[in-house]
Design an enzyme around this catalytic site. Structure first.
Site, short mmCIF file in Angstrom:
data_model
loop_
_atom_site.label_atom_id
_atom_site.label_comp_id
_atom_site.label_asym_id
_atom_site.label_seq_id
_atom_site.Cartn_x
_atom_site.Cartn_y
_atom_site.Cartn_z
N SER B 146 0.86 -1.19 0.00
CA SER B 146 0.00 0.00 0.00
C SER B 146 0.89 1.23 0.00
O SER B 146 2.01 1.21 0.51
CB SER B 146 -0.88 0.01 1.25
OG SER B 146 -1.49 1.28 1.39
N TYR B 159 -1.24 0.33 10.62
CA TYR B 159 -1.43 -0.33 9.33
C TYR B 159 -0.27 0.02 8.38
O TYR B 159 0.34 -0.85 7.74
CB TYR B 159 -2.76 0.12 8.73
CG TYR B 159 -3.05 -0.38 7.33
CD1 TYR B 159 -3.51 -1.68 7.12
CD2 TYR B 159 -2.89 0.45 6.23
CE1 TYR B 159 -3.79 -2.13 5.85
CE2 TYR B 159 -3.17 0.00 4.95
CZ TYR B 159 -3.62 -1.29 4.76
OH TYR B 159 -3.90 -1.73 3.50
#
Lengths: 462, 253
Positions: B146, B159
């Site tokens: 990501s 995250y």
């Protein structure tokens, strides 16, 4: 981290590497022993198949270049008995000075005889003389049961399955090949330029029968009116009287030297949308409009690309593929469609080769059939290429044609049966000689000729 | 077997309920994909995905419950999956979840769990599969990283840091796999409208699972080692990584 004694193998297209145990046996006995100890394997020659035909991921690649002796030659009949790892280059160096040449040669001399048989290769003389299988007296094939001698009169079913069988019937170790007598090692060549595809096909169709060798180099990049413009070269072995001076004093010589090489793989493909139009245009305009009886050497006529060693590196790290298809006469529109479809997808291709095939042979997996064959080298990496080639496959199959397995790296497996209608006959023969499915390549698994899972393999039925 | 255009015939998904994974497989089904194994935690999500894939024309779809945090079983699962498919052409690592990361709600356990699910678990599974695939001699591993891991943001640093770890792991693994016939492709999407981000405020340059899937297929075809989705994020983050911390921490949401 890498499993011991394995090597990464790629085809001539320099992509899709897979690892396999690498073995280089020296004789038939060693091959038989290797088969005994393997669960899956495939023979490999000089790695000139463009795709994954001579790769066996997770299995054993049997490198046959260690069997390269010329065993016997009969100067009266021209039959030569060679080991399968002998290259056409090596054979020509031996035979040309004696006045004999291979009856069929592909566009490179760096293929082994075994590989040439397994792909049932064709050459510029196919329209008159067929493919190489027609010149084999017999061959030695090592199967799981041991070596067998097969030929057109000796277990013809297995013989024909082996010709064009992509190594899936066994390991070819020896071939007795009927050579062709030649008077000189030169060719007398006529060159013509055709302004577009129709003109090119017309010239080939009307003139081919006059020539032993015939091929058209097509500019597949140019669009519009000049689409498919071509340089047609046709010729035959020159007679001694046609030679001049020093050539006439030594009419039979074959000793080509590779002076140039591509020393490393460039970071990007040198064959791309910028360089190709320039190259294609130069090629076309450099050629004379019409020239007759030019004397060329064999290597210049048959193997122009062999002069540049490792030329496949020019395509950069992603490599390239060759799309070669054949469609029956009357289906000329598919040739045009293929060129246009690739242009539409903005996939540049280098000089294409267009040629007329004559009659095919009884080999169930042999590629040639009467019709037009087109071959295009295309750099990989373009996101529109895969779909464009899938479309071409559909048109080719729909027209009753097929793609060439020795060049393939991506065909639609579901079209295999349509393109090669005698496939069941082939699989039955394989099953008879190799019931456990020992012979497996990446190609055979990819197109569904052999199962991928070991459990499927055990219970394999044609 | 993978073909020369990078298209797989068989695939295994780790995190089989992922929207991006499903969208990718649907695209691949239009090409050569014929057999899939979906691994994941939720039987319900797996079955739903399997149904969709069958509808998309994948001949053979199997599901199997597997939690990436169950490290001790990873090798066994890899072994069984390869046995089932014969050869595994593509491993798509899509496990992960996006939890709330504000300092007020996290606790040691939730941080450890989030990092395990987004980093250590997928890394362990990738290890298991790459070791098994070394024996088959080839294979492509695609891992969903990501942009959150390219430069970790205040608002989702747990995250983000886990993805940063996974991204680094994948790069290192790819380097370690040079010349093995295996390779890793890292996918760095921006904000994706999916199940995972349901209810969250979209970031600029947001995208969809279908668009990310398109970028993945394109990456397979071109032989890319890193794919950004949308591709313009490569340039954006090329600049953002150099932004002074003082400014970067002002970036909202």
């Amino acid at each position: 981290m890498i499993p011991g004694d394995t090597d990464a193998f790629v085809g001539w297209g320099n992509n899709n590497a897979t690892r396999a145990v690498h073995r280089r046996p020296r004789n038939t006995k060693e091959i038989a022993a290797l088969l005994e100890g393997s669960s899956m394997c495939i023979a490999r020659g000089l790695g000139r198949a463009y795709g994954d035909a001579a790769q066996c991921a997770g299995g054993t690649v049997i490198d046959c270049t260690g069997l390269s002796e010329i065993l016997a030659f009969d100067g009266s009949s021209g039959v030569v008995r060679v080991e399968a790892g002998c290259s056409l280059d090596q054979l020509s160096r031996y035979s040309v000075s004696r006045g004999w040449f291979v009856p069929v040669t592909p566009g490179t001399a760096f293929v082994t005889i075994g590989g040439a048989v397994a792909a049932d290769v064709h050459g510029k003389n196919h329209h008159r003389e067929g493919s190489i299988a027609g010149y084999i007296e017999e061959l030695c094939l090592v199967t799981p049961d041991g070596p067998r001698i097969v030929g057109p009169d000796r277990d013809p079913e297995l013989f024909w399955a082996t010709c064009g069988g992509m190594g899936l019937t066994g390991v070819i170790t020896e071939v007795a090949l009927r050579l062709m007598p030649i008077a000189t090692s030169y060719l007398s060549v006529d060159t013509d330029r055709a302004r577009d595809l129709d003109a090119c096909m017309e010239m080939l169709a009307s003139g081919d029968e006059r020539y032993r060798y015939s091929v058209a180099w097509i500019d597949a990049g140019t669009r519009g009116r000049a689409l498919g413009r071509a340089v047609i070269t046709r010729g035959d072995h020159a007679r001694v009287e046609a030679l001049a001076g020093t050539q006439r004093s030594i009419p039979l010589t074959y000793n080509p030297v590779q002076r140039l090489s591509v020393p490393f793989t460039p970071p990007v493909s040198m064959v791309n949308a910028l360089t190709l139009p320039v190259f294609n245009s130069l090629w076309y305009h450099r050629a004379p409009k019409h020239r007759t009886d030019e004397i060329q050497t064999m290597s210049a006529f048959f193997y122009p690309l062999d002069m540049l060693r490792d030329w496949n590196r020019l395509y950069g790290p992603r490599g390239f593929t060759q799309y070669q298809m054949v469609v029956p006469f009357g289906q000329e529109h598919v040739v045009r469609y293929t060129i246009e479809r690739l242009q539409e997808a903005s996939c540049p291709s280098t000089l294409g080769v267009l040629k007329r095939f004559g009659a095919g042979d009884p080999a169930p997996l042999s590629f040639p059939m009467p019709g037009w064959t087109l071959a295009l080298d295309i750099p990989l990496g373009s996101p529109s290429l895969a779909v464009a080639l899938d479309d071409c496959d559909r048109h080719v199959a729909g027209a009753g044609g097929r793609v060439y397995l020795a060049k393939d790296g991506r065909m639609r497996p579901e079209l295999m049966r349509e393109m090669y209608p005698r496939i069941d006959q082939f699989l039955e023969t394989c099953h008879r000689t190799d019931p456990d499915g020992l012979f497996v390549s990446d190609l055979s698994r990819r197109i569904g000729l052999t199962p991928t899972t070991p459990t499927q393999r055990k219970g394999m039925k044609p | 077997m993978n073909d020369v255009t990078g298209m797989p015939q068989t695939a295994v998904v780790i995190g089989g309920g992922s929207d991006i994974a499903l969208a990718t497989l649907r695209l691949l089904a239009k090409r050569r994909l014929r057999a899939v194994v979906l691994l994941g935690r939720s039987a319900e999500a797996l079955n739903e995905a399997a149904e969709q894939l069958r509808g998309a024309g994948v001949e053979e779809v199997t599901t199997e419950i597997f939690d990436v945090n169950d490290f001790s079983h990873a090798s066994e699962v890899a072994e069984e999956t390869v046995a089932r498919l014969g050869t595994v052409d593509l491993v798509l690592v899509a496990a992960g979840f996006l939890g709330d990361a504000s300092l007020e709600v996290i606790d040691p356990e939730s941080v450890a769990h989030m990092i395990a699910t987004n980093f250590t678990g997928p890394a362990a599974a990738m290890t298991a599969f790459s070791q098994r695939l070394l024996r088959q001699g080839f294979g492509r591993i695609v891992v969903l990283s990501s942009v959150a891991g390219v430069r970790v943001r205040r608002s989702n640093f747990v995250y983000g840091s886990a993805k940063a770890g996974l991204d680094g792991f994948a790069q290192g693994l790819d380097d370690a796999l040079v010349k093995t016939g295996l390779s890793v492709m890292i996918v760095r999407p921006g904000f994706v409208h999916s199940k995972m981000t349901l209810g969250l405020k979209a970031a600029p340059m947001s995208t969809t699972p279908e668009a990310v899937a398109g970028a993945i297929v394109k990456g397979l075809e071109s032989g890319a080692s890193v794919v950004w989705a949308p591709s313009s994020l490569m340039w954006v983050f090329g600049i953002l990584v150099h932004l002074p911390r003082r400014l970067w921490r002002l970036v909202p949401g």
